[in-house]
Design a protein around this motif. Structure first.
Motif, PDB file in Angstrom:
ATOM      1  N   HIS A 207       0.839  -1.194   0.000  1.00 51.85           N
ATOM      2  CA  HIS A 207       0.000   0.000   0.000  1.00 51.85           C
ATOM      3  C   HIS A 207       0.877   1.248   0.000  1.00 51.85           C
TER       4      HIS A 207
ATOM      5  N   GLN B  47       4.579   2.297   2.121  1.00 52.42           N
ATOM      6  CA  GLN B  47       4.361   3.257   3.193  1.00 52.42           C
ATOM      7  C   GLN B  47       3.213   2.824   4.100  1.00 52.42           C
ATOM      8  N   GLY B  48       2.345   1.949   3.576  1.00 47.06           N
ATOM      9  CA  GLY B  48       1.252   1.423   4.369  1.00 47.06           C
ATOM     10  C   GLY B  48       0.006   2.289   4.315  1.00 47.06           C
ATOM     11  N   SER B  49      -0.975   1.939   5.135  1.00 47.81           N
ATOM     12  CA  SER B  49      -2.237   2.674   5.198  1.00 47.81           C
ATOM     13  C   SER B  49      -2.764   2.571   6.625  1.00 47.81           C
TER      14      SER B  49
ATOM     15  N   ARG C  77      -3.121  -1.401   6.615  1.00 50.40           N
ATOM     16  CA  ARG C  77      -2.055  -2.261   6.099  1.00 50.40           C
ATOM     17  C   ARG C  77      -0.692  -1.768   6.575  1.00 50.40           C
ATOM     18  N   PRO C  78       0.232  -2.696   6.847  1.00 45.82           N
ATOM     19  CA  PRO C  78       1.518  -2.303   7.439  1.00 45.82           C
ATOM     20  C   PRO C  78       2.455  -1.619   6.454  1.00 45.82           C
ATOM     21  N   SER C  79       3.348  -0.841   7.023  1.00 45.84           N
ATOM     22  CA  SER C  79       4.457  -0.283   6.259  1.00 45.84           C
ATOM     23  C   SER C  79       5.635  -1.240   6.373  1.00 45.84           C
TER      24      SER C  79
ATOM     25  N   THR D 204       8.365  -5.745   8.398  1.00 40.30           N
ATOM     26  CA  THR D 204       7.270  -4.793   8.620  1.00 40.30           C
ATOM     27  C   THR D 204       7.346  -4.092   9.975  1.00 40.30           C
TER      28      THR D 204
ATOM     29  N   PRO E 222       5.624  -1.337  14.700  1.00 41.40           N
ATOM     30  CA  PRO E 222       5.381  -1.029  13.288  1.00 41.40           C
ATOM     31  C   PRO E 222       6.217   0.152  12.810  1.00 41.40           C
TER      32      PRO E 222
ATOM     33  N   ARG F 219      -1.582   7.164   7.745  1.00 41.23           N
ATOM     34  CA  ARG F 219      -0.950   6.249   8.670  1.00 41.23           C
ATOM     35  C   ARG F 219      -1.225   6.691  10.104  1.00 41.23           C
TER      36      ARG F 219
END
Length: 213
Positions: free
Chosen positions: A74, A91-93, A96-98, A116, A122, A151
């Motif tokens: 993401h 970068q994630g959301s 969802r993980p970065s 991750t 995180p 994030r």
């Protein structure tokens, strides 16, 4: 279209040393133009980043683009060739993980997480990555994801990390940057260069903050 191509063929040189880098007869060629400039969105309707594969045409064949669907990555950012595939920064959301994710370079583009979090915490919004000649993976983790609203609040300092896939060891090698961003090594691998782009904070620009290498 012609005017657009003509504008791409022109550039300004601000330092004469750049001429030696370009060499004689340097030119810009437009290989592909994407007409659909609408921002992509993920399955939740959040602003996203589209990963695409561009195949350069040879022997008169046109250059083509293939959009790749990947639910794991993401807000993709930096990427680098790694083993038989590509190492992407996600970068994630909000859901969802970065982290770092490895994707196959050919169909079916199998993707798997590499890293991750740091010590079970995180990452903020992993931004850019480079692989050292000794096999270690170096990457930056600023808090731009939180600043831009996709994030959660950071749980770690903004830092540069070194990950050794052989041993599984990960360590923060620098935590004095405000917003560590791009990263690369000198040709001999003895020096690492990191940009600090703290001038940009979400939608705002503060010229009193760092903009340095």
């Amino acid at each position: 279209m012609a005017n657009h191509i003509d504008s791409l063929r022109k550039w300004r040189i601000y330092h004469d040393d750049f001429k030696a880098i370009m060499g004689p007869g340097a030119a810009i060629e437009l290989l592909l133009q994407i007409d659909d400039e609408r921002a992509s969105k993920d399955h939740l309707g959040q602003l996203g980043v589209q990963i695409s594969k561009i195949t350069l045409g040879t022997s008169g064949e046109p250059t083509t683009i293939e959009k790749i669907d990947c639910d794991l990555i993401h807000m993709a950012n930096g990427g680098v060739r790694y083993d038989d595939g590509i190492l992407f920064c996600a970068q994630g959301s909000s859901t969802r993980p970065s982290g770092l994710f490895k994707m196959q370079a050919s169909a079916p583009f199998h993707t798997e997480p590499v890293l991750t979090g740091y010590l079970r915490t995180p990452f903020n919004a992993v931004n850019d990555v480079v692989v050292h000649q000794d096999g270690s993976i170096w990457f930056t983790d600023p808090s731009y994801g939180h600043d831009q609203g996709y994030r959660p609040h950071p749980s770690l300092p903004n830092a540069v990390y070194r990950y050794d896939p052989a041993s599984g060891s990960i360590r923060a090698v620098a935590d004095s940057f405000e917003q560590p961003n791009s990263i690369c090594f000198s040709p001999d691998g003895t020096t690492v260069y990191v940009t600090d782009t703290d001038q940009v904070r979400g939608p705002c620009v503060d010229y009193g903050r760092a903009a340095s290498i």
